[in-house]
Write a protein that holds these residues in place. Structure first.
Motif, PDB file in Angstrom:
ATOM      1  N   ASP A 154     110.958  69.863  44.340  1.00 47.77           N
ATOM      2  CA  ASP A 154     110.545  70.984  43.488  1.00 47.77           C
ATOM      3  C   ASP A 154     109.912  70.472  42.192  1.00 47.77           C
ATOM      4  O   ASP A 154     108.879  70.987  41.735  1.00 47.77           O
ATOM      5  CB  ASP A 154     111.744  71.869  43.146  1.00 47.77           C
ATOM      6  CG  ASP A 154     112.155  72.785  44.289  1.00 47.77           C
ATOM      7  OD1 ASP A 154     111.427  72.858  45.304  1.00 47.77           O
ATOM      8  OD2 ASP A 154     113.208  73.429  44.157  1.00 47.77           O
ATOM      9  N   VAL A 157     106.431  68.861  42.893  1.00 46.66           N
ATOM     10  CA  VAL A 157     105.408  69.873  43.137  1.00 46.66           C
ATOM     11  C   VAL A 157     104.986  70.532  41.824  1.00 46.66           C
ATOM     12  O   VAL A 157     103.790  70.736  41.568  1.00 46.66           O
ATOM     13  CB  VAL A 157     105.917  70.932  44.132  1.00 46.66           C
ATOM     14  CG1 VAL A 157     104.983  72.138  44.171  1.00 46.66           C
ATOM     15  CG2 VAL A 157     106.039  70.329  45.527  1.00 46.66           C
ATOM     16  N   CYS A 161     101.219  70.360  40.540  1.00 43.59           N
ATOM     17  CA  CYS A 161     100.496  71.616  40.373  1.00 43.59           C
ATOM     18  C   CYS A 161      99.969  71.752  38.949  1.00 43.59           C
ATOM     19  O   CYS A 161      98.838  72.208  38.735  1.00 43.59           O
ATOM     20  CB  CYS A 161     101.402  72.801  40.709  1.00 43.59           C
ATOM     21  SG  CYS A 161     101.700  73.040  42.476  1.00 43.59           S
ATOM     22  N   TYR A 169     103.103  74.752  49.385  1.00 50.82           N
ATOM     23  CA  TYR A 169     104.488  74.279  49.426  1.00 50.82           C
ATOM     24  C   TYR A 169     105.385  75.363  50.005  1.00 50.82           C
ATOM     25  O   TYR A 169     105.387  76.501  49.531  1.00 50.82           O
ATOM     26  CB  TYR A 169     104.950  73.914  48.020  1.00 50.82           C
ATOM     27  CG  TYR A 169     106.365  73.397  47.893  1.00 50.82           C
ATOM     28  CD1 TYR A 169     106.912  72.528  48.841  1.00 50.82           C
ATOM     29  CD2 TYR A 169     107.162  73.752  46.806  1.00 50.82           C
ATOM     30  CE1 TYR A 169     108.197  72.032  48.715  1.00 50.82           C
ATOM     31  CE2 TYR A 169     108.455  73.258  46.662  1.00 50.82           C
ATOM     32  CZ  TYR A 169     108.971  72.401  47.617  1.00 50.82           C
ATOM     33  OH  TYR A 169     110.258  71.908  47.478  1.00 50.82           O
ATOM     34  N   ARG A 171     109.395  76.279  51.108  1.00 46.48           N
ATOM     35  CA  ARG A 171     110.831  75.966  51.004  1.00 46.48           C
ATOM     36  C   ARG A 171     111.529  76.769  52.089  1.00 46.48           C
ATOM     37  O   ARG A 171     111.425  77.986  52.142  1.00 46.48           O
ATOM     38  CB  ARG A 171     111.355  76.331  49.621  1.00 46.48           C
ATOM     39  CG  ARG A 171     110.593  75.651  48.501  1.00 46.48           C
ATOM     40  CD  ARG A 171     110.876  76.263  47.133  1.00 46.48           C
ATOM     41  NE  ARG A 171     112.098  75.714  46.550  1.00 46.48           N
ATOM     42  CZ  ARG A 171     113.247  76.366  46.453  1.00 46.48           C
ATOM     43  NH1 ARG A 171     113.340  77.618  46.932  1.00 46.48           N
ATOM     44  NH2 ARG A 171     114.299  75.801  45.905  1.00 46.48           N
ATOM     45  N   CYS A 205      97.697  76.059  43.622  1.00 44.33           N
ATOM     46  CA  CYS A 205      98.989  75.827  44.264  1.00 44.33           C
ATOM     47  C   CYS A 205      99.634  77.139  44.687  1.00 44.33           C
ATOM     48  O   CYS A 205      99.450  78.170  44.043  1.00 44.33           O
ATOM     49  CB  CYS A 205      99.937  75.127  43.287  1.00 44.33           C
ATOM     50  SG  CYS A 205      99.587  73.395  43.039  1.00 44.33           S
ATOM     51  N   THR A 207     103.625  78.400  46.265  1.00 40.04           N
ATOM     52  CA  THR A 207     104.988  78.053  46.672  1.00 40.04           C
ATOM     53  C   THR A 207     105.626  79.281  47.281  1.00 40.04           C
ATOM     54  O   THR A 207     105.609  80.360  46.682  1.00 40.04           O
ATOM     55  CB  THR A 207     105.818  77.574  45.474  1.00 40.04           C
ATOM     56  OG1 THR A 207     105.258  76.373  44.950  1.00 40.04           O
ATOM     57  CG2 THR A 207     107.261  77.287  45.906  1.00 40.04           C
TER      58      THR A 207
END
Length: 218
Positions: A154, A157, A161, A169, A171, A205, A207
């Motif tokens: 985390d 990233v 980013c 990304y 999770r 980016c 996530t």
């Protein structure tokens, strides 16, 4: 060229590519289950159910760094040298099966913690490079990975980013370390196929936290 593989080799390929092999057109890198910070990861394996990763991981690390190799060479007992040599000759699965709860202290003349402290400069150099990758990245981690603390990926990233790296990304809430390697494979290979086919990747980016990549969450 697309790249998908283990955490050390993949992160290395992404980070050093512009200076190490600029002639290669690297269109994308997929990486999952990656370890950072490395020193804390090695210590967390020691004495635990997945301690057999150590005789699989350490031989490659020692080959890559003469300083690290010299420090281990001085500190390993004869049984320790035999452990590393035997581990280097086997695949990871039999090492993990054979060496559950292995304690490196039993194979060293000093404690494992002391040895890692002596070589912390070499170990720290294996952590994620603060220089962001220029190739698009597809990264994935299990939130409840029993081997790797997701706080490391985390953090990496977030830093990449902030530096402008193009990252997708994911999770995964339900997977653990081994099951993620299986459940994420279709998404990772599909993403690499798209890069090789010339499909554009979104800028910036993203996530996402999904229940399971096995359910199609990428």
């Amino acid at each position: 060229m697309g790249y998908s593989g283990g955490s050390y080799g993949t992160s290395w390929a992404a980070q050093v590519h512009p200076t190490y092999a600029p002639e290669i057109r690297l269109v994308g890198v997929a990486m999952g289950g990656w370890t950072t910070p490395v020193g804390r990861y090695l210590e967390s394996l020691d004495g635990g159910p997945f301690a057999g990763f150590l005789p699989s991981i350490l031989p490659g690390m020692l080959r890559a760094d003469p300083h690290l190799a010299a420090a281990f060479d001085r500190s390993l007992t004869p049984a320790g040298h035999a452990l590393i040599a035997a581990g280097d000759s086997k695949c990871m699965t039999p090492n993990v099966a054979q060496h559950a709860f292995l304690r490196m202290d039993d194979y060293l003349t000093i404690s494992f913690g002391q040895l890692l402290e002596q070589v912390h400069t070499s170990i720290d150099a294996l952590d994620f490079d603060p220089v962001a990758s220029t190739a698009p990245l597809f990264l994935y981690s299990a939130v409840h990975d029993e081997i790797i603390d997701i706080a490391g990926p985390d953090k990496a990233v977030a830093q990449w980013c902030a530096d402008g790296a193009p990252i997708t990304y994911t999770r995964d809430q339900l997977s653990e370390h081994v099951s993620l390697a299986i459940s994420a494979t279709p998404a990772a290979l599909g993403w690499i196929d798209d890069r090789l086919a010339g499909h554009t990747v979104p800028d910036g980016c993203s996530t996402r936290t999904v229940q399971s990549m096995a359910l199609g969450g990428a």
